[in-house]
Scaffold this motif. Structure first.
Motif, short mmCIF file in Angstrom:
data_model
loop_
_atom_site.label_atom_id
_atom_site.label_comp_id
_atom_site.label_asym_id
_atom_site.label_seq_id
_atom_site.Cartn_x
_atom_site.Cartn_y
_atom_site.Cartn_z
N GLU A 12 0.81 -1.21 0.00
CA GLU A 12 0.00 0.00 0.00
C GLU A 12 0.85 1.27 0.00
OE1 GLU A 12 -2.72 -0.32 3.25
OE2 GLU A 12 -3.95 -1.86 2.26
N ASN A 13 2.16 1.10 -0.03
CA ASN A 13 3.08 2.22 -0.15
C ASN A 13 3.74 2.15 -1.53
OD1 ASN A 13 3.12 3.20 2.81
ND2 ASN A 13 3.55 0.99 2.97
N VAL A 14 3.60 3.22 -2.30
CA VAL A 14 4.12 3.23 -3.67
C VAL A 14 5.31 4.19 -3.73
CG1 VAL A 14 3.59 3.65 -6.09
CG2 VAL A 14 1.81 2.76 -4.55
N PHE A 15 6.47 3.64 -4.10
CA PHE A 15 7.69 4.43 -4.16
C PHE A 15 8.13 4.55 -5.62
CE2 PHE A 15 12.41 4.20 -4.34
CZ PHE A 15 12.68 5.48 -3.85
N ALA A 16 8.50 5.77 -6.04
CA ALA A 16 8.93 5.98 -7.42
C ALA A 16 10.11 6.95 -7.45
CB ALA A 16 7.78 6.53 -8.26
N GLY A 22 9.65 1.82 -7.98
CA GLY A 22 10.52 0.96 -7.19
C GLY A 22 9.69 -0.10 -6.49
N THR A 23 10.31 -0.84 -5.59
CA THR A 23 9.61 -1.91 -4.86
C THR A 23 9.77 -1.69 -3.37
OG1 THR A 23 10.07 -3.46 -6.66
CG2 THR A 23 9.39 -4.40 -4.55
N VAL A 24 8.66 -1.62 -2.65
CA VAL A 24 8.70 -1.53 -1.19
C VAL A 24 8.77 -2.95 -0.65
CG1 VAL A 24 7.51 -0.74 0.88
CG2 VAL A 24 7.37 0.61 -1.23
N THR A 25 9.87 -3.27 0.03
CA THR A 25 10.08 -4.65 0.50
C THR A 25 9.58 -4.87 1.93
OG1 THR A 25 12.32 -4.09 1.22
CG2 THR A 25 12.05 -4.95 -1.02
N SER A 26 9.53 -3.81 2.75
CA SER A 26 8.96 -3.93 4.10
C SER A 26 8.50 -2.56 4.56
CB SER A 26 9.98 -4.52 5.08
OG SER A 26 11.06 -3.62 5.27
N THR A 31 8.73 3.62 8.83
CA THR A 31 9.91 3.25 8.04
C THR A 31 9.52 2.41 6.83
OG1 THR A 31 11.25 3.18 10.05
CG2 THR A 31 12.17 2.12 8.09
N LEU A 32 10.11 2.75 5.68
CA LEU A 32 9.97 1.95 4.47
C LEU A 32 11.36 1.51 4.01
CD1 LEU A 32 7.47 4.12 2.34
CD2 LEU A 32 6.92 2.21 3.88
N VAL A 33 11.47 0.23 3.64
CA VAL A 33 12.69 -0.27 3.00
C VAL A 33 12.33 -0.54 1.54
CG1 VAL A 33 14.45 -2.06 2.95
CG2 VAL A 33 13.53 -1.26 5.14
N VAL A 34 13.08 0.07 0.62
CA VAL A 34 12.70 0.00 -0.80
C VAL A 34 13.89 -0.42 -1.65
CG1 VAL A 34 11.00 1.84 -0.48
CG2 VAL A 34 13.29 2.41 -1.31
N ASN A 35 13.57 -1.00 -2.80
CA ASN A 35 14.55 -1.22 -3.86
C ASN A 35 14.31 -0.18 -4.94
OD1 ASN A 35 15.84 -3.42 -2.73
ND2 ASN A 35 14.49 -4.91 -3.72
N CYS A 36 15.36 0.57 -5.28
CA CYS A 36 15.22 1.60 -6.31
C CYS A 36 15.08 0.95 -7.69
CB CYS A 36 16.43 2.52 -6.31
SG CYS A 36 16.54 3.55 -4.83
N PRO A 37 14.36 1.59 -8.61
CA PRO A 37 14.19 1.03 -9.96
C PRO A 37 15.46 1.20 -10.79
CG PRO A 37 13.19 3.20 -9.85
CD PRO A 37 13.64 2.88 -8.45
N ILE A 38 15.55 0.41 -11.85
CA ILE A 38 16.61 0.59 -12.83
C ILE A 38 16.38 1.91 -13.56
CG2 ILE A 38 17.58 -0.31 -14.99
CD1 ILE A 38 18.32 -2.00 -12.63
N ALA A 39 17.43 2.70 -13.73
CA ALA A 39 17.30 3.98 -14.43
C ALA A 39 18.63 4.36 -15.06
CB ALA A 39 16.84 5.08 -13.48
#
Length: 409
Positions: A12-16, A22-26, A31-39
């Motif tokens: 329910e958390n959208v990171f861009a 990107g992908t929110v992993t937890s 606190t949000l832990v995210v994976n950044c997108p390829i760019a």
């Protein structure tokens, strides 16, 4: 990312970043832990949107993407180069070069923001030379692969000790390192030479019988290593010849389709002139081409020059020429003195009478691309000075009548 008001459900958390998801992993409420997108490399703003709430107010700094190498498929190569390497990472943009640091530059074949494909080139021995990717602004990548080095030495280099040619049969002897026939490939320019036998110390392949004219390098490549070293590089030459032309003569009005047969032609690489006038090439293979003659103000036999641009990547192109003859013949040139009537129904069906000289039933007549058709009676009535045909359906307009002659030969 720390803050307040986040959903504890990660999805329910959208990171861009820069509009890329990107992908929110937890997630927790703070606190949000995210994976950044390829760019591609550059500076991007980051956003967080919570489903059911909207965008977060934030002070996320801009994200700066720099080129980074995470892994690559081959860490060793022949001294003669020729090994394809796929590099994965992030931040690649307008990739200008791939290199073993301070040693040699590789050929860039393709790239995306996350992948670069390159082919190693011939260079000296390398050990501990970091694999670098350079973006268009010459920003050099950071390497996170293990190892990050490219190794090239004589132990990794197949060697050709002799290469002989007997027609299209090529025999190669040497030290191939691999004893597996499937690992062997031979190319002549960009065309494969079909491997027909391999003993471990000798390889035989059959080259294509026809090819675009020119002189091309013969290269042995061994999978897992790259190109074999040759003390004296070997080449194969394909000749440009013209063995026949049909028909051999035609109208001074041009428009005649002629076929040239021979060897060494190639579409997009071949041009033809007749007496200095262009003959427009419409199709070409290695052994045949078709072109349409241009109008000529002069009758007589003229030289036909076939020109092929010969060359291969890394080899300076050259022009090769072969000749034959074609005759612009007054006797095969229709002349029109009158057309009657000058107007007719758009529904077609108007009988057209053309008078002139050198007319024949083998002619084709069209009005704005619509054929004027002869029936059996009109064919029987046609003479060298009078031609009859019936117009086809067409929209109202004034259009030229095109008469084309097809000589018997």
């Amino acid at each position: 990312i720390t803050g307040t008001g986040f959903s504890t459900v990660a999805a329910e958390n959208v990171f861009a970043v820069g509009g890329l998801m990107g992908t929110v992993t937890s997630a927790t409420a703070t606190t949000l832990v995210v994976n950044c997108p390829i760019a591609m490399a550059g500076d991007y703003s980051g956003t967080v949107r919570v489903v059911g709430k909207g965008l977060a107010t934030h002070s996320i700094p801009s994200f700066r993407y720099r080129p980074s190498v995470h892994s690559f498929t081959a860490s060793q190569t022949s001294l003669a180069g020729g090994r394809t390497i796929t590099i994965t990472g992030n931040g690649f943009k307008d990739v200008r070069a791939v290199a073993a640091r301070n040693r040699c530059t590789f050929e860039v074949l393709s790239w995306t923001a996350s992948t670069v494909v390159a082919k190693t080139t011939a260079c000296g021995e390398t050990s501990g030379a970091t694999l670098d990717v350079y973006n268009g602004d010459w920003t050099r990548s950071q390497c996170y692969a293990t190892p990050c080095d490219i190794v090239s030495n004589s132990a990794l280099t197949p060697i050709v000790t002799s290469l002989t040619q007997n027609g299209n049969t090529i025999t190669i002897q040497g030290t191939f390192i691999s004893s597996v026939e499937a690992d062997m490939s031979v190319s002549i320019g960009a065309t494969a030479c079909n491997v027909v036998s391999f003993t471990g110390t000798q390889l035989t392949c059959e080259a294509a019988a026809t090819h675009r004219a020119g002189t091309y390098p013969i290269v042995l490549n061994v999978a897992g290593y790259g190109n074999a070293y040759q003390a004296t590089p070997s080449t194969k030459t394909y000749a440009l010849t013209v063995t026949a032309i049909s028909p051999t003569s035609g109208s001074l009005g041009g428009g005649q389709s002629i076929t040239l047969t021979g060897t060494g032609f190639g579409m997009n690489y071949t041009s033809v002139t007749i007496g200095g006038l262009p003959c427009t090439v419409s199709s070409a293979t290695d052994s045949s081409l078709v072109c349409a003659t241009a109008p000529s103000a002069t009758a007589g036999a003229m030289d036909v020059f076939v020109n092929v641009v010969s060359g291969f990547a890394g080899v300076h192109p050259s022009n090769l020429t072969a000749t034959t003859q074609y005759t612009y013949d007054n006797a095969l040139t229709p002349t029109i003195t009158n057309i009657a009537p000058y107007a007719g129904s758009t529904a077609g069906g108007t009988i057209l009478t053309i008078t002139g000289t050198n007319l024949a039933t083998t002619m084709t007549v069209s009005i704005a691309g619509v054929t004027c058709v002869q029936d059996a009676g009109q064919q029987a009535a046609t003479t060298a000075t009078t031609y009859y045909c019936t117009t086809g359906k067409h929209t109202t307009d004034e259009n030229p009548v095109i008469v084309g002659a097809t000589p018997a030969n």
